[in-house]
Scaffold this active site. Structure first.
Site, PDB file in Angstrom:
ATOM      1  CB  VAL A 149       6.686   4.043  10.628  1.00 43.63           C
ATOM      2  CG1 VAL A 149       6.312   5.285   9.810  1.00 43.63           C
ATOM      3  CG2 VAL A 149       7.987   3.969  11.184  1.00 43.63           C
ATOM      4  CB  CYS A 150       2.165   4.459   8.927  1.00 40.10           C
ATOM      5  SG  CYS A 150       0.839   5.098   8.271  1.00 40.10           S
ATOM      6  CB  THR A 151      -0.557   0.490   8.480  1.00 36.40           C
ATOM      7  OG1 THR A 151      -0.018   0.572   7.306  1.00 36.40           O
ATOM      8  CG2 THR A 151      -1.872   1.519   8.602  1.00 36.40           C
TER       9      THR A 151
END
Length: 319
Positions: free
Chosen positions: A104-106
């Protein structure tokens, strides 16, 4: 139905919503269909972690003691900027043992640092796509989609896109009705497949500093079917066409024509998603003039014609 174990990796500086958003989806699926998921959390040493917002999360145990899960979920957050080398080592050793890898995300940056994205397509938060591509050239970074599936590896963009990805996985594991019930409970739309754009045309470009250029940006957004030629827009900004085109690119990072294309595409997309208007009517409202011109624009930018886009992205009526 086999129970799928999910392990969420926790670390200091993790983004709380990257953890709790997808977790609420899977927990909702477990409540709906008992025995479908077993959710666990773990940090390196099993101790509490402090999220980027200051919230403290207490894991179920240590990563070193965790059994290999069906799905390994790696969230993002500020803690991915200088991760503990031991975490990267653990991911490198244990990531390949999971049946499914999710970031998720970074969190994608952590997977890439562990070599788990080499040779694969992936995405991350739009603000970090260039960094991911630069630091890990073996990864094919796709900056636009809200999530990307490449075989058993799934990566998502910023924050709430983790919820979209989790809903897609629940739909895949169980069925659409379960995912739809969860989406309704969380008051989110079950309508954002992975290649939906991460952000709007207006957010994709910088906001101009000079007031006349900002006014032109606003005018384009509010009048996508208007006369949006460079000559017309330059006159609105009281600049020569050449000076306007140069200044617009310098201040927004894109050309006037490209900006107009993005705005028109987004306007047409929204009408296809949110209304029952006909294709011809949408083509006129979006500034394309004809359905064929809109069709060419959709194929060029999205790889799919407007009718197919509507079929995939228009929300199904509630039952």
């Amino acid at each position: 139905m086999p129970q799928r174990t999910l392990l969420f990796v926790l670390f200091d500086g993790v983004q709380s919503l990257d953890v709790t958003g997808p977790m609420e989806v899977f927990a909702g699926a477990e409540k709906h269909t008992p025995g479908s998921y077993r959710i666990r959390t773990a940090s390196l040493d099993g101790g509490p972690v402090r999220t980027s917002s200051g919230l403290t999360l207490v894991p179920d145990g240590a990563l070193t003691a965790a059994s290999d899960p069906h799905t390994l979920v790696v969230p993002g957050g500020s803690g991915t900027r200088a991760p503990d080398p031991r975490l990267i080592d653990w991911l490198r050793a244990h990531g390949p043992r999971a049946r499914r890898l999710v970031s998720v995300c970074t969190g994608a940056i952590l997977l890439a640092a562990a070599g788990l994205l080499d040779g694969r397509r992936a995405t991350t938060h739009w603000a970090y796509c260039d960094q991911l591509a630069r630091d890990h050239p073996a990864v094919t970074v796709e900056p636009d989609p809200i999530y990307v599936r490449d075989a058993e590896v799934a990566t998502s963009a910023g924050v709430t896109s983790g919820i979209d990805l989790a809903l897609a996985l629940v739909e895949e594991d169980l069925d659409r009705d379960v995912a739809l019930d969860i989406a309704r409970h969380l008051v989110v739309f079950l309508r954002r497949p992975g290649n939906q754009a991460q952000f709007s045309a207006q957010l994709a470009a910088q906001t101009a500093q000079r007031a006349p250029l900002r006014e032109v940006q606003r005018w384009i957004t509010e009048h996508p079917a208007g006369d949006l030629t460079v000559d017309s827009l330059a006159a609105r900004a009281r600049l020569s066409p050449r000076h306007f085109a140069r200044a617009f690119r310098e201040e927004t990072g894109t050309s006037p024509g490209r900006y107009v294309d993005r705005v028109r595409l987004e306007h047409a997309r929204r009408l296809l998603e949110d209304t029952a208007d006909g294709i011809e009517e949408i083509a006129r409202a979006g500034g394309y003039g004809t359905p064929e011109a809109m069709r060419r624009a959709f194929l060029r930018a999205l790889g799919t014609p407007p009718a197919e886009y509507r079929r995939r992205f228009h929300p199904a009526p509630a039952r």
